[in-house]
Scaffold this motif. Structure first.
Motif, PDB file in Angstrom:
ATOM      1  N   ASN A 105       0.806  -1.213   0.000  1.00 20.62           N
ATOM      2  CA  ASN A 105       0.000   0.000   0.000  1.00 20.62           C
ATOM      3  C   ASN A 105       0.839   1.264   0.000  1.00 20.62           C
ATOM      4  O   ASN A 105       0.418   2.283  -0.515  1.00 20.62           O
ATOM      5  CB  ASN A 105      -0.964   0.008   1.190  1.00 20.62           C
ATOM      6  CG  ASN A 105      -2.390  -0.027   0.715  1.00 20.62           C
ATOM      7  OD1 ASN A 105      -2.702  -0.817  -0.167  1.00 20.62           O
ATOM      8  ND2 ASN A 105      -3.238   0.807   1.259  1.00 20.62           N
ATOM      9  N   ARG A 159      -4.900  -7.182 -13.957  1.00 19.85           N
ATOM     10  CA  ARG A 159      -6.056  -6.850 -13.127  1.00 19.85           C
ATOM     11  C   ARG A 159      -5.894  -5.461 -12.507  1.00 19.85           C
ATOM     12  O   ARG A 159      -6.811  -4.661 -12.500  1.00 19.85           O
ATOM     13  CB  ARG A 159      -6.185  -7.898 -12.006  1.00 19.85           C
ATOM     14  CG  ARG A 159      -7.381  -7.689 -11.095  1.00 19.85           C
ATOM     15  CD  ARG A 159      -7.280  -8.503  -9.818  1.00 19.85           C
ATOM     16  NE  ARG A 159      -6.430  -7.846  -8.828  1.00 19.85           N
ATOM     17  CZ  ARG A 159      -6.285  -8.246  -7.567  1.00 19.85           C
ATOM     18  NH1 ARG A 159      -6.925  -9.326  -7.146  1.00 19.85           N
ATOM     19  NH2 ARG A 159      -5.487  -7.607  -6.738  1.00 19.85           N
ATOM     20  N   ASP A 160      -4.708  -5.175 -12.007  1.00 25.40           N
ATOM     21  CA  ASP A 160      -4.549  -3.979 -11.175  1.00 25.40           C
ATOM     22  C   ASP A 160      -4.202  -2.695 -11.913  1.00 25.40           C
ATOM     23  O   ASP A 160      -4.521  -1.614 -11.421  1.00 25.40           O
ATOM     24  CB  ASP A 160      -3.487  -4.233 -10.099  1.00 25.40           C
ATOM     25  CG  ASP A 160      -4.079  -5.016  -8.940  1.00 25.40           C
ATOM     26  OD1 ASP A 160      -5.249  -5.450  -9.065  1.00 25.40           O
ATOM     27  OD2 ASP A 160      -3.394  -5.202  -7.920  1.00 25.40           O
ATOM     28  N   THR A 205      -7.488  -0.994 -13.209  1.00 24.18           N
ATOM     29  CA  THR A 205      -8.513  -0.842 -12.173  1.00 24.18           C
ATOM     30  C   THR A 205      -8.056   0.064 -11.029  1.00 24.18           C
ATOM     31  O   THR A 205      -8.887   0.623 -10.328  1.00 24.18           O
ATOM     32  CB  THR A 205      -8.988  -2.193 -11.619  1.00 24.18           C
ATOM     33  OG1 THR A 205      -7.858  -2.933 -11.161  1.00 24.18           O
ATOM     34  CG2 THR A 205      -9.722  -2.996 -12.669  1.00 24.18           C
ATOM     35  N   MET A 206      -6.753   0.243 -10.861  1.00 23.34           N
ATOM     36  CA  MET A 206      -6.304   1.218  -9.870  1.00 23.34           C
ATOM     37  C   MET A 206      -6.505   2.631 -10.417  1.00 23.34           C
ATOM     38  O   MET A 206      -6.703   3.574  -9.657  1.00 23.34           O
ATOM     39  CB  MET A 206      -4.842   0.995  -9.485  1.00 23.34           C
ATOM     40  CG  MET A 206      -4.642  -0.121  -8.495  1.00 23.34           C
ATOM     41  SD  MET A 206      -5.498   0.150  -6.933  1.00 23.34           S
ATOM     42  CE  MET A 206      -4.870  -1.240  -6.010  1.00 23.34           C
ATOM     43  N   TYR A 220     -10.025   3.211  -9.631  1.00 22.16           N
ATOM     44  CA  TYR A 220     -10.111   3.398  -8.172  1.00 22.16           C
ATOM     45  C   TYR A 220      -9.919   4.876  -7.803  1.00 22.16           C
ATOM     46  O   TYR A 220     -10.756   5.496  -7.156  1.00 22.16           O
ATOM     47  CB  TYR A 220      -9.008   2.535  -7.571  1.00 22.16           C
ATOM     48  CG  TYR A 220      -8.871   2.434  -6.069  1.00 22.16           C
ATOM     49  CD1 TYR A 220      -9.882   1.908  -5.280  1.00 22.16           C
ATOM     50  CD2 TYR A 220      -7.669   2.800  -5.456  1.00 22.16           C
ATOM     51  CE1 TYR A 220      -9.703   1.750  -3.912  1.00 22.16           C
ATOM     52  CE2 TYR A 220      -7.480   2.632  -4.093  1.00 22.16           C
ATOM     53  CZ  TYR A 220      -8.500   2.114  -3.320  1.00 22.16           C
ATOM     54  OH  TYR A 220      -8.305   1.945  -1.978  1.00 22.16           O
ATOM     55  N   SER A 253     -13.847  -0.265  -8.602  1.00 25.98           N
ATOM     56  CA  SER A 253     -12.636  -0.900  -9.120  1.00 25.98           C
ATOM     57  C   SER A 253     -12.711  -2.417  -8.965  1.00 25.98           C
ATOM     58  O   SER A 253     -12.225  -3.149  -9.817  1.00 25.98           O
ATOM     59  CB  SER A 253     -11.389  -0.323  -8.462  1.00 25.98           C
ATOM     60  OG  SER A 253     -11.272  -0.786  -7.150  1.00 25.98           O
ATOM     61  N   TRP A 254     -13.357  -2.896  -7.917  1.00 20.78           N
ATOM     62  CA  TRP A 254     -13.457  -4.353  -7.766  1.00 20.78           C
ATOM     63  C   TRP A 254     -14.402  -4.982  -8.776  1.00 20.78           C
ATOM     64  O   TRP A 254     -14.155  -6.093  -9.256  1.00 20.78           O
ATOM     65  CB  TRP A 254     -13.858  -4.741  -6.342  1.00 20.78           C
ATOM     66  CG  TRP A 254     -12.655  -4.927  -5.458  1.00 20.78           C
ATOM     67  CD1 TRP A 254     -12.314  -4.160  -4.380  1.00 20.78           C
ATOM     68  CD2 TRP A 254     -11.634  -5.934  -5.575  1.00 20.78           C
ATOM     69  NE1 TRP A 254     -11.141  -4.629  -3.832  1.00 20.78           N
ATOM     70  CE2 TRP A 254     -10.711  -5.701  -4.539  1.00 20.78           C
ATOM     71  CE3 TRP A 254     -11.409  -6.992  -6.467  1.00 20.78           C
ATOM     72  CZ2 TRP A 254      -9.577  -6.494  -4.357  1.00 20.78           C
ATOM     73  CZ3 TRP A 254     -10.287  -7.784  -6.287  1.00 20.78           C
ATOM     74  CH2 TRP A 254      -9.388  -7.541  -5.254  1.00 20.78           C
ATOM     75  N   ALA A 292     -12.494  -5.291 -11.742  1.00 21.46           N
ATOM     76  CA  ALA A 292     -11.347  -6.198 -11.599  1.00 21.46           C
ATOM     77  C   ALA A 292     -11.749  -7.665 -11.472  1.00 21.46           C
ATOM     78  O   ALA A 292     -10.900  -8.548 -11.629  1.00 21.46           O
ATOM     79  CB  ALA A 292     -10.534  -5.797 -10.365  1.00 21.46           C
ATOM     80  N   ARG A 337     -17.173  -6.530   0.582  1.00 21.42           N
ATOM     81  CA  ARG A 337     -15.914  -6.321   1.277  1.00 21.42           C
ATOM     82  C   ARG A 337     -15.329  -4.960   0.926  1.00 21.42           C
ATOM     83  O   ARG A 337     -14.800  -4.246   1.779  1.00 21.42           O
ATOM     84  CB  ARG A 337     -14.923  -7.429   0.877  1.00 21.42           C
ATOM     85  CG  ARG A 337     -13.517  -7.169   1.340  1.00 21.42           C
ATOM     86  CD  ARG A 337     -12.530  -8.146   0.751  1.00 21.42           C
ATOM     87  NE  ARG A 337     -11.194  -7.720   1.050  1.00 21.42           N
ATOM     88  CZ  ARG A 337     -10.518  -6.795   0.381  1.00 21.42           C
ATOM     89  NH1 ARG A 337     -11.068  -6.181  -0.658  1.00 21.42           N
ATOM     90  NH2 ARG A 337      -9.302  -6.464   0.738  1.00 21.42           N
ATOM     91  N   VAL A 374     -13.781  -1.729   3.551  1.00 20.74           N
ATOM     92  CA  VAL A 374     -12.310  -1.736   3.496  1.00 20.74           C
ATOM     93  C   VAL A 374     -11.785  -0.417   2.937  1.00 20.74           C
ATOM     94  O   VAL A 374     -10.906   0.220   3.521  1.00 20.74           O
ATOM     95  CB  VAL A 374     -11.798  -2.913   2.620  1.00 20.74           C
ATOM     96  CG1 VAL A 374     -10.315  -2.774   2.317  1.00 20.74           C
ATOM     97  CG2 VAL A 374     -12.083  -4.233   3.297  1.00 20.74           C
ATOM     98  N   ASN A 375     -12.348   0.018   1.822  1.00 23.80           N
ATOM     99  CA  ASN A 375     -11.795   1.197   1.175  1.00 23.80           C
ATOM    100  C   ASN A 375     -12.286   2.502   1.780  1.00 23.80           C
ATOM    101  O   ASN A 375     -11.598   3.518   1.699  1.00 23.80           O
ATOM    102  CB  ASN A 375     -12.009   1.113  -0.337  1.00 23.80           C
ATOM    103  CG  ASN A 375     -11.172  -0.023  -0.897  1.00 23.80           C
ATOM    104  OD1 ASN A 375      -9.942   0.075  -0.950  1.00 23.80           O
ATOM    105  ND2 ASN A 375     -11.816  -1.123  -1.242  1.00 23.80           N
TER     106      ASN A 375
HETATM  107  C1  LIG Z   1      -7.561  -2.723  -8.093  1.00 21.93           C
HETATM  108  N1  LIG Z   1      -8.292  -3.603  -7.186  1.00 21.93           N
HETATM  109  C2  LIG Z   1      -9.685  -3.619  -7.567  1.00 21.93           C
HETATM  110  C3  LIG Z   1      -7.802  -4.944  -7.386  1.00 21.93           C
HETATM  111  C4  LIG Z   1      -8.067  -3.258  -5.803  1.00 21.93           C
HETATM  112  C5  LIG Z   1      -8.557  -1.898  -5.377  1.00 21.93           C
HETATM  113  C6  LIG Z   1      -8.627  -1.733  -3.857  1.00 21.93           C
HETATM  114  C7  LIG Z   1      -7.461  -2.123  -3.058  1.00 21.93           C
HETATM  115  C8  LIG Z   1      -7.746  -2.308  -1.605  1.00 21.93           C
HETATM  116  N2  LIG Z   1      -6.529  -2.479  -0.863  1.00 21.93           N
HETATM  117  C9  LIG Z   1      -8.649  -3.481  -1.357  1.00 21.93           C
HETATM  118  O1  LIG Z   1      -8.147  -4.515  -0.938  1.00 21.93           O
HETATM  119  O2  LIG Z   1      -9.852  -3.413  -1.550  1.00 21.93           O
END
Ligand SMILES: C[N+](C)(C)CCCC[C@H](N)C(=O)O
Length: 288
Positions: free
Chosen positions: A70, A173-174, A177-178, A181, A215-216, A219, A268, A272-273
């Motif tokens: 992170n 994937r990332d 999508t980041m 995000y 973003s999820w 992803a 989730r 989390v975010n």
């Molecule tokens: C890019 N992607 C969608 C994979 C993750 C975006 C969020 C990242 C965050 N640490 C979490 O675990 O939710």
């Protein structure tokens, strides 16, 4: 180079991670195993066979690695924006960067963090997929006894490259999508904050939560493929590569396979975010 962003990224990531790990275990199981009928069935079975501890399998490594992962994500994001727009975190409220710049900085952060994340994520997924009850006397031990043992066995059996199994899918994937995000987060904050002011806590929570969901959702298709590539090779190799894994998953399970775990992922992602962005913003304001 401002280091506060790196430290704030680390602490906020760790808080979000602990909160989200039980959901994450259910998600990984649903994506890679066919024994569960759905979210509730999976939760009940984990609880019955493996107790509450079952939900926290594989968490110690992500906690250790979140410091790197992170802080790379937020540090690279913020410093890329600094390069592109010549504005620091504090100045960005008064002079918001363009969405193109935000997207590019997010993609850069996502790409680099994926590389650091790959081995840790692999070990997490392998441990989460072990369904044996936690440490039962008399029963045969699970294949991996813990994160270090897991890393060492993968290294012994498959070499250094084995630790990067699924890394390609993770990077694909990332990276985009980041970008999504950070655009969602900054866009929503901008929308609901009066010109030149800092966003309120409620705005940060909601914008962070929706950034996570957006973003999820984007992803998830590659998340499924990534998890499968990571489990592949445990016994016998089934997939030849990312494309082959996509094609054979769709052939066997239909297009719906790309959305396995999307509900739990979104459930989730919100808390989390929300927590990640709230603590990130507050730490930076506090230090700034
Ligand atoms: C890019 N992607 C969608 C994979 C993750 C975006 C969020 C990242 C965050 N640490 C979490 O675990 O939710």
């Amino acid at each position: 180079m401002p280091v506060e962003e790196f430290v704030a990224g680390w602490i906020s990531g760790a808080l979000g991670l602990v909160l989200g790990h039980p959901f994450d275990t259910v998600k990984v199981r649903l994506q890679t195993q066919t024994t569960y009928r759905g979210i509730v069935d999976c939760m009940v079975k984990i609880y019955r066979h493996e107790s509450l501890l079952g939900f926290f399998k594989g968490m110690s490594f992500p906690i250790a690695s979140i410091a790197v992962v992170n802080s790379v994500l937020f540090g690279v994001y913020s410093n890329t924006l600094l390069l592109l727009t010549a504005t620091s975190h504090q100045e960005r409220r008064a002079q918001p960067p363009s969405y193109m710049h935000i997207f590019l900085a997010g993609c850069t952060g996502g790409f680099l963090q994926a590389y650091c994340l790959a081995p840790f994520d692999l070990i997490k997924v392998r441990l989460q997929n072990q369904t044996e009850p936690v440490a039962q006397p008399g029963s045969p031990p699970p294949q991996y006894q813990g994160p270090v043992h897991c890393a060492a066995s993968i290294f012994r059996e498959e070499g250094y490259r084995g630790l990067f199994r699924g890394a390609w899918a993770l990077m694909l994937r990332d990276t985009p999508t980041m970008g999504i995000y950070f655009i969602t987060y900054e866009g929503l904050c901008h929308q609901y904050t009066p010109e030149g002011q800092n966003p309120s806590s409620a705005t940060v929570l909601v914008a962070g939560g929706f950034a996570g969901i957006a973003s999820w959702v984007a992803a998830t298709p590659l998340d499924v493929i990534k998890s499968r590539m990571q489990m592949d090779g445990l016994r016998r190799r089934v997939y030849q590569g990312v494309l082959d894994c996509m094609v054979s998953s769709v052939r066997q399970e239909g297009l719906g396979v790309f959305f396995r775990g999307v509900t739990i992922n979104s459930a989730r992602a919100f808390p989390v975010n929300a927590v990640t962005f709230l603590s990130y913003e507050y730490l930076l304001r506090w230090w700034g």
